[in-house]
Motif scaffolding. Structure first.
Motif, PDB file in Angstrom:
ATOM      1  N   UNK A 149      -8.002   4.655   6.686  1.00 52.02           N
ATOM      2  CA  UNK A 149      -7.044   4.840   5.597  1.00 52.02           C
ATOM      3  C   UNK A 149      -7.725   5.001   4.240  1.00 52.02           C
ATOM      4  N   UNK A 150      -8.813   4.235   4.011  1.00 52.74           N
ATOM      5  CA  UNK A 150      -9.417   4.288   2.686  1.00 52.74           C
ATOM      6  C   UNK A 150      -9.945   5.694   2.389  1.00 52.74           C
ATOM      7  N   UNK A 151     -10.500   6.332   3.429  1.00 56.45           N
ATOM      8  CA  UNK A 151     -11.005   7.689   3.218  1.00 56.45           C
ATOM      9  C   UNK A 151      -9.882   8.693   3.061  1.00 56.45           C
ATOM     10  N   UNK A 152      -8.739   8.375   3.642  1.00 58.54           N
ATOM     11  CA  UNK A 152      -7.631   9.309   3.617  1.00 58.54           C
ATOM     12  C   UNK A 152      -6.787   9.145   2.363  1.00 58.54           C
ATOM     13  N   UNK A 153      -6.947   7.992   1.719  1.00 61.09           N
ATOM     14  CA  UNK A 153      -6.065   7.644   0.603  1.00 61.09           C
ATOM     15  C   UNK A 153      -6.008   8.750  -0.451  1.00 61.09           C
TER      16      UNK A 153
ATOM     17  N   UNK B 232       0.808  -1.213   0.000  1.00 64.32           N
ATOM     18  CA  UNK B 232       0.000   0.000   0.000  1.00 64.32           C
ATOM     19  C   UNK B 232       0.842   1.265   0.000  1.00 64.32           C
ATOM     20  N   UNK B 233       2.128   1.116   0.189  1.00 70.48           N
ATOM     21  CA  UNK B 233       2.981   2.304   0.261  1.00 70.48           C
ATOM     22  C   UNK B 233       2.732   3.123   1.510  1.00 70.48           C
ATOM     23  N   UNK B 234       2.039   2.527   2.484  1.00 72.69           N
ATOM     24  CA  UNK B 234       1.748   3.261   3.711  1.00 72.69           C
ATOM     25  C   UNK B 234       2.827   2.969   4.740  1.00 72.69           C
ATOM     26  N   UNK B 235       3.478   4.011   5.216  1.00 73.75           N
ATOM     27  CA  UNK B 235       4.394   3.847   6.336  1.00 73.75           C
ATOM     28  C   UNK B 235       3.528   3.795   7.585  1.00 73.75           C
ATOM     29  N   UNK B 236       3.252   2.624   8.062  1.00 76.41           N
ATOM     30  CA  UNK B 236       2.302   2.490   9.156  1.00 76.41           C
ATOM     31  C   UNK B 236       2.965   2.753  10.502  1.00 76.41           C
ATOM     32  N   UNK B 237       2.828   3.986  10.976  1.00 80.49           N
ATOM     33  CA  UNK B 237       3.431   4.344  12.261  1.00 80.49           C
ATOM     34  C   UNK B 237       2.762   3.617  13.414  1.00 80.49           C
ATOM     35  N   UNK B 238       1.557   3.125  13.175  1.00 77.64           N
ATOM     36  CA  UNK B 238       0.840   2.445  14.248  1.00 77.64           C
ATOM     37  C   UNK B 238       1.204   0.967  14.308  1.00 77.64           C
ATOM     38  N   UNK B 239       2.133   0.533  13.446  1.00 76.79           N
ATOM     39  CA  UNK B 239       2.438  -0.893  13.405  1.00 76.79           C
ATOM     40  C   UNK B 239       2.917  -1.402  14.764  1.00 76.79           C
TER      41      UNK B 239
ATOM     42  N   UNK C 171      18.667  15.723   0.864  1.00 73.26           N
ATOM     43  CA  UNK C 171      17.639  16.232  -0.052  1.00 73.26           C
ATOM     44  C   UNK C 171      17.798  15.718  -1.475  1.00 73.26           C
ATOM     45  N   UNK C 172      18.721  14.776  -1.676  1.00 74.61           N
ATOM     46  CA  UNK C 172      18.852  14.192  -3.009  1.00 74.61           C
ATOM     47  C   UNK C 172      17.511  13.697  -3.505  1.00 74.61           C
ATOM     48  N   UNK C 173      16.755  13.104  -2.591  1.00 74.91           N
ATOM     49  CA  UNK C 173      15.448  12.590  -2.962  1.00 74.91           C
ATOM     50  C   UNK C 173      14.397  13.119  -2.013  1.00 74.91           C
ATOM     51  N   UNK C 174      13.197  13.212  -2.523  1.00 75.66           N
ATOM     52  CA  UNK C 174      12.099  13.643  -1.657  1.00 75.66           C
ATOM     53  C   UNK C 174      11.346  12.395  -1.185  1.00 75.66           C
ATOM     54  N   UNK C 175      10.130  12.583  -0.765  1.00 78.60           N
ATOM     55  CA  UNK C 175       9.259  11.452  -0.457  1.00 78.60           C
ATOM     56  C   UNK C 175       9.734  10.597   0.704  1.00 78.60           C
ATOM     57  N   UNK C 176       9.445   9.310   0.599  1.00 81.48           N
ATOM     58  CA  UNK C 176       9.713   8.395   1.698  1.00 81.48           C
ATOM     59  C   UNK C 176      11.189   8.327   2.035  1.00 81.48           C
ATOM     60  N   UNK C 177      12.034   8.352   1.000  1.00 85.53           N
ATOM     61  CA  UNK C 177      13.469   8.248   1.266  1.00 85.53           C
ATOM     62  C   UNK C 177      13.921   9.410   2.146  1.00 85.53           C
ATOM     63  N   UNK C 178      13.476  10.612   1.798  1.00 76.84           N
ATOM     64  CA  UNK C 178      13.837  11.773   2.621  1.00 76.84           C
ATOM     65  C   UNK C 178      13.294  11.613   4.043  1.00 76.84           C
TER      66      UNK C 178
ATOM     67  N   UNK D  84      -0.131  10.006   0.478  1.00 76.33           N
ATOM     68  CA  UNK D  84       0.551   9.156   1.448  1.00 76.33           C
ATOM     69  C   UNK D  84       0.877   9.881   2.741  1.00 76.33           C
ATOM     70  N   UNK D  85       1.142  11.184   2.645  1.00 75.64           N
ATOM     71  CA  UNK D  85       1.481  11.913   3.873  1.00 75.64           C
ATOM     72  C   UNK D  85       0.300  11.895   4.820  1.00 75.64           C
ATOM     73  N   UNK D  86      -0.894  12.120   4.280  1.00 71.46           N
ATOM     74  CA  UNK D  86      -2.079  12.114   5.132  1.00 71.46           C
ATOM     75  C   UNK D  86      -2.290  10.737   5.757  1.00 71.46           C
ATOM     76  N   UNK D  87      -2.072   9.684   4.950  1.00 77.27           N
ATOM     77  CA  UNK D  87      -2.229   8.324   5.481  1.00 77.27           C
ATOM     78  C   UNK D  87      -1.259   8.079   6.630  1.00 77.27           C
ATOM     79  N   UNK D  88      -0.027   8.500   6.392  1.00 77.49           N
ATOM     80  CA  UNK D  88       1.011   8.302   7.397  1.00 77.49           C
ATOM     81  C   UNK D  88       0.659   9.047   8.685  1.00 77.49           C
ATOM     82  N   UNK D  89       0.151  10.271   8.512  1.00 77.13           N
ATOM     83  CA  UNK D  89      -0.183  11.067   9.688  1.00 77.13           C
ATOM     84  C   UNK D  89      -1.379  10.466  10.426  1.00 77.13           C
ATOM     85  N   UNK D  90      -2.265   9.834   9.684  1.00 74.01           N
ATOM     86  CA  UNK D  90      -3.392   9.166  10.341  1.00 74.01           C
ATOM     87  C   UNK D  90      -2.873   8.074  11.274  1.00 74.01           C
ATOM     88  N   UNK D  91      -1.927   7.284  10.777  1.00 75.49           N
ATOM     89  CA  UNK D  91      -1.388   6.215  11.615  1.00 75.49           C
ATOM     90  C   UNK D  91      -0.585   6.801  12.776  1.00 75.49           C
ATOM     91  N   UNK D  92      -0.005   7.956  12.547  1.00 79.18           N
ATOM     92  CA  UNK D  92       0.737   8.672  13.586  1.00 79.18           C
ATOM     93  C   UNK D  92      -0.206   9.013  14.750  1.00 79.18           C
TER      94      UNK D  92
END
Lengths: 321, 432, 410
Positions: free
Chosen positions: A89-93, A39-46, B126-133, A97-105
């Motif tokens: 998550x589905x509503x935030x999608x 999903x590409x979600x960094x799940x901070x709540x994991x 800052x070479x890359x943005x997104x998740x890597x950053x 991805x930042x919003x999803x990540x912050x949701x799990x945060x």
């Protein structure tokens, strides 16, 4: 001769400890990898799901015994994960991805507080089941408890099972395809939303399973999520986003590196001799005198930064994000 | 996305009037800053205002990354903390060497401290943005926070570095002992930094940062290197975070590893996001709210962290533009003169929504006290609820369930009223 | 909306600051009441509330009632200073705090500066648990009084005990890598070499604070070193995980600890099954055998439903009362002067006194071990069925250290 024996002992024992710790890390991060890769979600709540698993395990063990808890607690956590995916998550999608990540945060914050509301903040008395409470074998007069071997076995089983499911089954193929071509998979008539929900549920359940198992070996208390959270990201990013074998290797590497760092008691001072600093303590003398053992837990972060700079896709990853 | 783009999009925009209003807003802000401590002069409120001021500078600096350039950092407190340490060391050095540098200039050195570290590390980051950053920033954050406990001679270990702000050379005869003088110092730096950061958003660099955030490839096509743009933006963010850290060091007269840690990094992300990253004033609102909650909630409830989490989840799910986004949504309606058609449905919605909120609060507090073994009553709007009595549990359940069912109906009404108003606004050309 | 937020932000601090009538003595309790440290902080709060009730039931201090005003600092030094300011606004002239030496040092510095800048409004800082020796040495302050034994005092007591135990031959030191752990380590080295030159220090380990999840590599090193005793200042999960790893590996050594009895510690020891192999240094404990203290413990447990973690808090409050009565005033300046060199019969028996030179309280120190209870030991910990058992009592003269404090007096 005595010296060589001691070195051998240190190497054998450290390797064993390193592998055991690495496998625990893998157990924790496997679910995160599955979720992240899908999903590409960094799940901070994991890590919070892991904590929920430990507390559910503790509570269910008290009510119905360890083995039923071993099955039920991960299922419960998985169900919670599915609810989170479906209604959160589905509503935030659509907001990215930042919003999803912050949701799990935010979720991580809330879960920690809810857990401490229910079970308090002191560690709970969550014990190793009597069936596994004996030393499995002894090497160099050091005991290895059966429970740790059990943890190792579960990790390996999960690794093999996940790998088989992802590579050999139809479900796995859809998941793999959705990883790279989500729209195509959608067009082919698969319900991508449901696939995501199930994947998130399975990932959470794996975290829950890790909690049930690790709870008795570690300390089960309401700050256990916060103390383990960041290292899991290190594992999956280091191993390569979306790569299960990568996470497996990364867990082993980090487990071994940390263990050997503790075993090797060197510092720059012990290698190059004491620093000749006339001006009393300085930043240089601090660095000079710090032992590898002292910095062991920050080595993973150093590895993370280095690997991301050198190879942004991680050890065995195929894409950047 | 910025205030400017929204303001020029209105066809009836009057340039001179806009200008007047623009300067008027800043002027009102300054006046409020000056008058505030005259109205509320207790030590506690002065400390609170000072903290809010520092938090605003910090959150604005973070928004250079998150809002302007689209870089999600988990380690922004590193620059804040290093700025704080730099300021503390500088203050001690000024005293011991007898340099003629008065206290008001110290935050500048804090800023330089933050900037220096940014220059050092961010080229690779800052070479890359997104998740890597994001992950690198997490790693760097952990590394610096952990090293701060190892490098004792620089960071003072657990205890940190203490300093005495009154020992510095005086300026205008101010000793900076009393908190009120420190407040005005912070207010001054707040205004200067806010103006500078706002100006930054209007420079070509600020504009191209937005472009890098939205589409780095296109930026590359028109001949800019997104890496350089991200690097510069990061350096500015580090500089202003350092200023905030320097101000904190002056206010607390201590710098320690808590400044650098993940909690501080999390709080600034929290404040910026809640406030809204799309508008310049968003982080200001967020910083005020979060600092206020942090100071105020903790004395009211022991489970403040849960409320933090709920507020955060609520904002992410229902208003991803933050508070600022929510407010600015009404702007086109206000211009089109259709806002009044929405207001009645808001008023109707208030009652059940507040009831729902009260129910949730009552439920959380009841559970918290019940499991904590506390028998003390919950005081909600002057009504005492006993956590052990079933009546409280029933009241909470009724409020939550009833509030939710009715509130959902009223929310739907808001949605419908909103659609009607927006359609009219669109017809009149105020809404794209 | 914006206006609303502003108004709220503005009004709330004002409400908090509204001055109240000066009829009670307000003791500001600044410790973590939320987040990770809350279980410890709440225990302390309940203890002080119990003590205040006890004093008030007997007519208060000079006829005035004592009120405990709690403030949550989340174990964060900056937050502590904000809360201290809030406390002062609320009319608090006495602050008590205990958790975290970094917090303690920040608060000590704050109180000193505040009192210099606000003469006539002095505030005293009563320290019941922050044990960094610096607080009564190089960073000492006239306005700070400490009732807990600092880490070097405990080490002095421990080494005076080890001096006479011939079976201790090889000692391993393992500590958390921060100021407290380091002072435990360096004091242990210094004092052991001075008193028992024949004892070998076979290992000296610093590990990062609260970051280690797997202690088995450390246990492997301890085992390889052939140590018979381990000295550690670890607390929280660091002691629990350390002991668990030791029990798992089957390591048989004696553990001399500072904080094995902290919240959650007894539960962890019981899990490991290390019966009477874990020792603790305290200024008093439940099964001390001193009858008044045991009666007190019984009454305390019946009322508060926890064991008395802080006998020193009892000493602190009793001494506060004694000093105020001696000075015939509750004015902090006068109370501070009266506290200097004041003697007290401590809760667990014996005499303690507040040294004038550094404002450190000296008292007997107990070494006790955790395990199965004997017949005359009625109190267990955390419902484990196990409790603390007296090993030895180190009397006040054997538990004293010198100070480098050069106190600036007002």
């Amino acid at each position: 001769m005595v010296h060589e024996c001691a070195v051998l002992e240190l190497i054998v024992i450290s390797s064993l400890n390193g592998v055991l710790f690495g496998m625990l890390l893998f157990l924790l991060s496997s679910g995160l990898t599955v979720i992240f890769s899908m999903m590409g979600v960094l799940n901070f709540a994991h890590a919070s799901f892991y904590m929920l698993g430990a507390f559910f395990g503790f509570q269910l063990t008290k009510w119905i015994g360890f083995w039923p808890a071993f099955v039920l607690a991960p299922l419960l956590v998985g169900a919670i994960g599915m609810v989170v995916e479906r209604y959160g998550l589905r509503n935030t999608h659509k907001h990215g991805h930042v919003a999803e990540l912050l949701l799990t945060f935010g979720l991580a914050f809330a879960i920690e507080e809810i857990v401490s509301m229910i079970w308090g903040r002191s560690p709970v008395d969550y014990r190793v089941p009597a069936l596994l409470d004996f030393p499995a074998f002894t090497i160099f007069s050091t005991n290895y408890p059966a429970y740790k071997i059990f943890m190792l076995a579960v990790s390996v089983v999960i690794f093999v099972a996940l790998l088989l499911v992802l590579k050999r089954t139809r479900v796995g193929l859809i998941v793999q395809a959705a990883l790279t071509h989500p729209h195509m998979v959608g067009h082919l008539g698969h319900n991508v939303g449901r696939v995501f929900m199930v994947v998130f549920g399975v990932g959470s359940a794996l975290a829950g399973l890790a909690g049930v198992i690790a709870g008795p070996a570690l300390v089960t208390q309401s700050d256990m999520a916060a103390s383990l959270g960041p290292i899991l990201f290190v594992v999956i990013v280091f191993g390569g986003l979306g790569s299960l074998p990568g996470a497996f290797v990364a867990s082993l590497v980090i487990g071994l590196v940390q263990t050997f760092a503790v075993a090797l008691n060197g510092s720059l001072a012990s290698v190059f001799g004491p620093l000749d600093s006339p001006g009393g303590p300085s930043a240089l003398s601090d660095i000079w005198n710090v032992t590898i053992a002292q910095v062991a837990p920050i080595i993973p972060y150093l590895l993370l930064v280095i690997i991301l700079i050198v190879r942004p896709m991680g050890l065995m990853g195929t894409r950047e994000s | 996305m910025t205030t400017a783009t929204t303001s020029v999009s209105g066809p009836a925009a009057n340039a001179a009037g806009e200008n007047m209003r623009f300067y008027g807003v800043w002027l009102v802000g300054v006046i409020v800053l000056v008058v505030l401590p005259l109205v509320f002069s207790s030590g506690g409120s002065l400390t609170s205002f000072s903290l809010i001021g520092i938090a605003i500078v910090f959150a604005l600096s973070y928004n250079i990354l998150l809002g302007q350039t689209g870089l999600l950092s988990f380690g922004h407190a590193v620059h804040y903390g290093l700025g704080g340490f730099m300021a503390c060391h500088m203050m001690n050095a000024v005293v011991s060497h007898g340099w003629p540098i008065p206290l008001p200039f110290i935050p500048l050195f804090g800023g330089l401290g933050g900037l220096a570290f940014a220059i050092l590390v961010s080229w690779l980051m800052t070479k890359r943005a997104g998740t890597v950053f994001a992950m690198i920033s997490l790693g760097i954050g952990e590394l610096v926070a952990s090293s701060s406990l190892i490098l004792r001679s620089v960071f003072g270990g657990e205890a940190g570095i203490t300093t005495d702000r009154t020992a510095l050379p005086r300026m205008f005869g101010w000793t900076f002992g009393p908190q009120i003088q420190v407040y005005y110092l912070i207010a001054f730096w707040l205004v200067v930094s806010a103006i500078a950061m706002y100006a930054l958003t209007r420079t070509p660099l600020g504009r191209i940062s937005n472009a890098v955030r939205d589409n780095p490839e296109r930026v590359q096509f028109i001949g800019y290197d997104p890496h350089v743009v991200r690097y510069l933006a990061y350096c500015f963010a580090g500089f202003f975070a350092g200023i905030a850290g320097g101000l904190a060091a002056i206010s607390f007269e201590i710098a320690n590893s808590a400044y650098l840690g993940a909690i501080q990094s999390g709080l600034v992300l929290f404040a910026t996001f809640i406030g809204g990253t799309a508008y310049f004033f968003g982080p200001i609102l967020g910083a005020i709210l979060v600092t206020y909650l942090q100071l105020g909630l903790t004395s009211v409830t022991s489970v403040w962290q849960l409320y933090f989490g709920i507020i955060f989840i609520g904002i992410v799910m229902f208003s991803p533009g933050g508070i600022a986004g929510l407010l600015m949504m009404h702007r086109p309606l206000l211009r089109a003169g259709t806002l009044w058609t929405v207001i009645p449905s808001y008023l109707v919605a208030i009652v059940p929504t507040v009831a729902l909120g009260c129910g949730v609060v009552l439920m959380i507090e009841t559970i918290a006290r019940y499991s904590g073994g506390e028998a003390s009553a919950i005081n909600l709007f002057g009504i005492a609820f006993n956590p052990r009595s079933p009546a409280t549990w029933i009241a909470a359940a009724v409020l939550v369930a009833g509030g939710f069912v009715i509130a959902r109906l009223t929310w739907r009404r808001i949605g419908e009223a909103w659609d009607r108003a927006a359609t009219i606004a669109r017809d009149r050309g105020y809404l794209a | 909306m914006r206006k609303l937020i502003w108004t709220l932000a503005v009004i709330a601090p004002m409400i908090g600051s509204a001055a109240r009538a000066e009829d009670t003595i307000k003791l500001g309790y600044i410790d973590p009441l939320s987040g990770g440290g809350a279980s410890v902080g709440e225990g302390g709060l309940k203890t002080f509330q119990y003590l205040a009730e006890e004093i008030n039931a007997k007519g208060g201090i000079l006829g005035r009632k004592v009120e405990i005003v709690p403030f949550d600092n989340k174990t964060n030094p900056q937050e502590t200073l904000v809360q201290a300011q809030k406390a002062i606004d609320a009319g608090v002239r006495y602050i008590t705090q205990g958790n975290g030496s970094s917090v303690g040092l920040a608060l000590e510095d704050f109180v000193t500066k505040y009192n210099t800048r606000n003469p006539g409004k002095e505030v005293l800082y009563f320290n019941y648990a922050a044990v960094d020796p610096a607080m009564t040495n190089e960073k000492c302050s006239y306005w700070h009084f400490r009732w807990d034994a600092s880490s070097d005092i405990k080490m002095e007591a421990l080494t005076n005990y080890i001096k006479d135990v011939a079976s201790i031959k090889k000692v391993y030191l393992i500590n958390q890598d921060y100021s407290f752990g380091q002072s435990v380590r360096s004091d242990a080295r210094k004092m052991l070499t001075a008193k028992r030159p024949d004892v070998q220090i076979v290992g000296d380990e610093l590990h990062p604070l609260l970051k280690v999840t797997d202690f088995s590599p450390y246990i492997a090193k301890i085992k390889a070193s052939g140590a018979d005793s381990v000295i550690t200042g670890n607390w929280g999960q660091d002691i629990a995980l350390l002991l668990k790893a030791a029990a798992d590996a089957g390591l048989k050594v004696n553990w001399y600890t500072y904080y094995a009895g902290g919240a959650g510690g007894p539960t962890a020891i019981k899990q490991t099954g290390l019966d009477h192999q874990v020792f603790q240094l305290t200024e008093g404990f439940a099964n001390s055998g001193h009858q008044p203290a045991m009666d007190y413990e019984k009454a305390f447990r019946a009322k508060v439903n926890m064991s008395l973690w802080y006998p020193r808090a009892v000493n602190e409050m009793r001494m506060f009362k004694a000093a105020a009565e001696k000075a015939n005033s509750v004015e902090p300046v006068k109370v501070a002067a009266a506290l200097e060199d004041l003697k007290l019969e401590v809760l667990d028996g014996g005499t303690g006194f507040m040294r004038k030179d550094d404002h450190q309280f000296f008292q007997p120190i107990y070494i006790s071990s955790f395990g199965k209870l004997a017949a005359n030991e009625p109190f267990d910990e955390e419902n484990t069925g196990w409790g603390w058992h007296l090993v030895t009592k180190v009397d006040t003269p054997q538990a004293m250290v010198s100070t480098t404090c050069k106190m600036t007096r007002p």
